[in-house]
Design an enzyme around this catalytic site. Structure first.
Site, PDB file in Angstrom:
ATOM      1  CG  ASN A  28      35.738  45.820  38.035  1.00 54.77           C
ATOM      2  OD1 ASN A  28      35.720  47.189  38.108  1.00 54.77           O
ATOM      3  ND2 ASN A  28      34.838  45.479  36.978  1.00 54.77           N
ATOM      4  CB  CYS A  31      36.847  38.303  34.302  1.00 54.74           C
ATOM      5  SG  CYS A  31      38.717  37.669  34.362  1.00 54.74           S
ATOM      6  NE  ARG A  32      33.188  36.261  36.836  1.00 56.69           N
ATOM      7  CZ  ARG A  32      32.519  35.594  38.018  1.00 56.69           C
ATOM      8  NH1 ARG A  32      31.395  34.901  38.426  1.00 56.69           N
ATOM      9  NH2 ARG A  32      33.041  36.260  39.168  1.00 56.69           N
ATOM     10  CB  SER A  33      31.639  43.204  36.146  1.00 59.61           C
ATOM     11  OG  SER A  33      32.405  44.076  36.612  1.00 59.61           O
ATOM     12  CG  ASP A  77      36.241  32.989  38.985  1.00 54.74           C
ATOM     13  OD1 ASP A  77      36.420  33.556  37.622  1.00 54.74           O
ATOM     14  OD2 ASP A  77      35.513  32.837  39.207  1.00 54.74           O
TER      15      ASP A  77
END
Ligand code: 4NP
Length: 163
Positions: free
Chosen positions: A11, A13-15, A126
């Site tokens: 929680n 980087c991507r989301s 990721d």
């Protein structure tokens, strides 16, 4: 109100990027007040932390406002969110494991790239152990996938005729 939760591992980087970009896109829609979004991680590695500096830089470079503190997926999220959108298969498995443990089924559980047209790979990779270019690649995948998700939400919910 439709509630969407974007989920990755940390929680940071991507989301949070997905959440910020989704909110940015929705903010231009007439039905913006009918949708909310949040993000979380399946791990407890970065609770309370700001997003990764590379994610913050990526958002800024792409003109997206991002403000988030890391939090972990919680049993109440299965009750509170209408859509759970995971970044990769490992996230998906972690979500299913928690769902079984707490005996609460998610309402709609999806992989983000289900919504990307002609996705060449099913997962949002990721970027944590890579370089900055990995974050831009993630951003581009999210950009396309979120457009698909928004079309799906529009077709499913009609938003009382508002578009
Ligand atoms: P995210 O990236 O799941 O996209 O936020 C990661 C962040 C942190 C770690 C792994 C992935 N970590 O191992 O700490």
């Amino acid at each position: 109100m439709i509630r969407v939760l974007f989920i990755c591992l940390g929680n940071i980087c991507r989301s949070p990027l997905a959440e910020a970009l989704f909110i940015h896109k929705i903010s231009h829609k007439s039905y913006k007040d009918l949708i909310t979004a949040d993000s979380c991680g399946t791990s407890d590695y970065h609770i309370g932390e700001l997003p990764d500096e590379r994610a913050l830089a990526c958002a800024k470079k792409n003109g997206i406002f991002m403000e988030h503190r890391g939090r972990q997926l919680h049993r109440t999220d299965f009750r509170d969110f209408d859509y759970l959108v995971a970044m990769d298969h490992s996230n998906l498995e972690n979500i299913k494991k928690l769902s079984m443990q707490v005996k609460l089924a998610p309402k709609n559980l999806h992989l983000m790239r289900e919504f990307q047209q002609d996705a060449e790979f099913p997962e949002v990779p990721d970027p944590y152990y890579g370089g900055e270019e990995g974050f831009q690649k993630v951003f581009e995948i999210l950009d396309e996938s979120l457009d698909g998700l928004i079309l799906e939400l529009e077709s499913r919910h009609q938003f009382n005729g508002i578009s």
